[in-house]
Design a protein around this motif. Structure first.
Motif, PDB file in Angstrom:
ATOM      1  N   LYS A   1       0.834  -1.205   0.000  1.00 48.43           N
ATOM      2  CA  LYS A   1       0.000   0.000   0.000  1.00 48.43           C
ATOM      3  C   LYS A   1       0.870   1.257   0.000  1.00 48.43           C
ATOM      4  CE  LYS A   1      -3.852   2.207   2.402  1.00 48.43           C
ATOM      5  NZ  LYS A   1      -3.249   3.546   2.353  1.00 48.43           N
ATOM      6  N   THR A   2       1.946   1.227   0.790  1.00 47.59           N
ATOM      7  CA  THR A   2       2.856   2.372   0.827  1.00 47.59           C
ATOM      8  C   THR A   2       3.481   2.617  -0.541  1.00 47.59           C
ATOM      9  OG1 THR A   2       3.362   1.965   3.162  1.00 47.59           O
ATOM     10  CG2 THR A   2       4.932   3.297   1.913  1.00 47.59           C
ATOM     11  N   LEU A   3       3.886   1.536  -1.197  1.00 53.67           N
ATOM     12  CA  LEU A   3       4.474   1.674  -2.530  1.00 53.67           C
ATOM     13  C   LEU A   3       3.459   2.228  -3.526  1.00 53.67           C
ATOM     14  CD1 LEU A   3       6.552  -1.635  -2.775  1.00 53.67           C
ATOM     15  CD2 LEU A   3       7.424   0.688  -2.470  1.00 53.67           C
ATOM     16  N   ASN A   4       2.220   1.757  -3.430  1.00 60.99           N
ATOM     17  CA  ASN A   4       1.180   2.264  -4.334  1.00 60.99           C
ATOM     18  C   ASN A   4       0.921   3.750  -4.097  1.00 60.99           C
ATOM     19  OD1 ASN A   4       0.796  -0.215  -5.572  1.00 60.99           O
ATOM     20  ND2 ASN A   4      -0.811  -0.851  -4.142  1.00 60.99           N
ATOM     21  N   ASP A   5       0.880   4.148  -2.816  1.00 62.99           N
ATOM     22  CA  ASP A   5       0.666   5.569  -2.501  1.00 62.99           C
ATOM     23  C   ASP A   5       1.812   6.423  -3.035  1.00 62.99           C
ATOM     24  OD1 ASP A   5      -1.659   4.868  -1.240  1.00 62.99           O
ATOM     25  OD2 ASP A   5      -0.809   4.922   0.792  1.00 62.99           O
ATOM     26  N   GLU A   6       3.031   5.930  -2.854  1.00 61.80           N
ATOM     27  CA  GLU A   6       4.187   6.679  -3.353  1.00 61.80           C
ATOM     28  C   GLU A   6       4.168   6.777  -4.875  1.00 61.80           C
ATOM     29  OE1 GLU A   6       7.516   4.634  -1.758  1.00 61.80           O
ATOM     30  OE2 GLU A   6       7.336   5.517   0.251  1.00 61.80           O
ATOM     31  N   ASN A   7       3.721   5.715  -5.527  1.00 60.67           N
ATOM     32  CA  ASN A   7       3.624   5.748  -6.991  1.00 60.67           C
ATOM     33  C   ASN A   7       2.588   6.775  -7.452  1.00 60.67           C
ATOM     34  OD1 ASN A   7       5.575   3.798  -7.370  1.00 60.67           O
ATOM     35  ND2 ASN A   7       4.106   2.096  -7.418  1.00 60.67           N
ATOM     36  N   GLU A   8       1.458   6.836  -6.748  1.00 60.74           N
ATOM     37  CA  GLU A   8       0.417   7.800  -7.115  1.00 60.74           C
ATOM     38  C   GLU A   8       0.908   9.230  -6.931  1.00 60.74           C
ATOM     39  OE1 GLU A   8      -2.531   7.480  -8.522  1.00 60.74           O
ATOM     40  OE2 GLU A   8      -2.104   5.343  -8.750  1.00 60.74           O
ATOM     41  N   ILE A   9       1.631   9.467  -5.839  1.00 55.33           N
ATOM     42  CA  ILE A   9       2.178  10.814  -5.606  1.00 55.33           C
ATOM     43  C   ILE A   9       3.158  11.188  -6.715  1.00 55.33           C
ATOM     44  CG2 ILE A   9       3.644  12.165  -4.061  1.00 55.33           C
ATOM     45  CD1 ILE A   9       2.429  10.597  -1.723  1.00 55.33           C
TER      46      ILE A   9
END
Length: 226
Positions: free
Chosen positions: A166-174
């Motif tokens: 989830k953290t990686l996905n959030d960072e990718n979206e940012i």
């Protein structure tokens, strides 16, 4: 009867032969007869040892003159036939689990009913029962604690993996949002510094003209549009 002769007698004997005590042995003392391959003894037999002992007894009886050669051969047939039947009976008997093993599981289930019911745990239960080790209640309790610890560790690893993803996905979206913003700003800056021609302005849609209207007006004032 010497060893060579006894082997000849054994070699001529048939497993499919006499079912009951053969004729011709009535004169053998009862104390000797009772030693040959007991039929009603409970439990598992060491058939090989019993047969070897009885064959040696037969040889001693022949050597001492208590029975003749024919009687000895009858007895050899009898012993070998009984040995064969005993082996067959042993192979036909189902393997019984130690009652102590069952008692340990029963005591454990009184405290933790259905502990081994869920999938995965039932496989552990089958393995423990098939191991033929006499686990008592305390040992099973320790095993159950180990199982719970392993399960909790697996759950913790799974939750940590989900959180990391989830953290990686959030960072990718940012990162994607920043790239889009940079691209839009770059386009705006390009349009701001761009000098339009009359031909380009004539081909613009209403939306494009509205978006670039301020820059076009500034360029008209400066006489840059030709």
């Amino acid at each position: 009867m010497n060893n060579k002769r006894l082997k000849e007698v054994q070699g001529n004997s048939s497993y499919a032969g006499i079912q009951n005590l053969p004729q011709g042995t009535q004169n053998i003392p009862n104390t000797q007869m009772q030693s040959f391959m007991p039929q009603n003894q409970a439990g598992q037999y060491d058939v090989k040892s019993i047969a070897q002992k009885d064959l040696m007894s037969i040889q001693n009886l022949v050597d001492s003159g208590q029975i003749d050669y024919a009687q000895g051969q009858y007895l050899v047939n009898y012993v070998l036939n009984k040995a064969y039947n005993m082996v067959q009976n042993q192979n036909a008997q189902p393997v019984q689990q130690d009652s102590g093993i069952q008692d340990g599981f029963l005591e454990f289930e009184k405290e933790k009913a259905d502990f081994f019911t869920p999938a995965g745990r039932s496989d552990v239960l089958a393995y423990l029962k098939n191991s033929n080790v006499n686990f008592d209640k305390d040992e099973l309790s320790l095993i159950s604690q180990l199982i719970e610890k392993l399960e909790n560790s697996a759950v913790d690893r799974y939750l940590k993996q989900i959180a990391r993803e989830k953290t990686l996905n959030d960072e990718n979206e940012i990162a994607k949002k920043r790239l889009r913003a940079n691209a839009q700003n770059s386009t705006f800056d390009d349009n701001k510094n761009r000098v339009f021609t009359r031909e380009q302005i004539g081909k613009m849609s209403g939306a494009e003209f509205a978006r670039n209207e301020k820059a076009i007006m500034e360029q008209l004032k400066k006489g840059l549009i030709r």
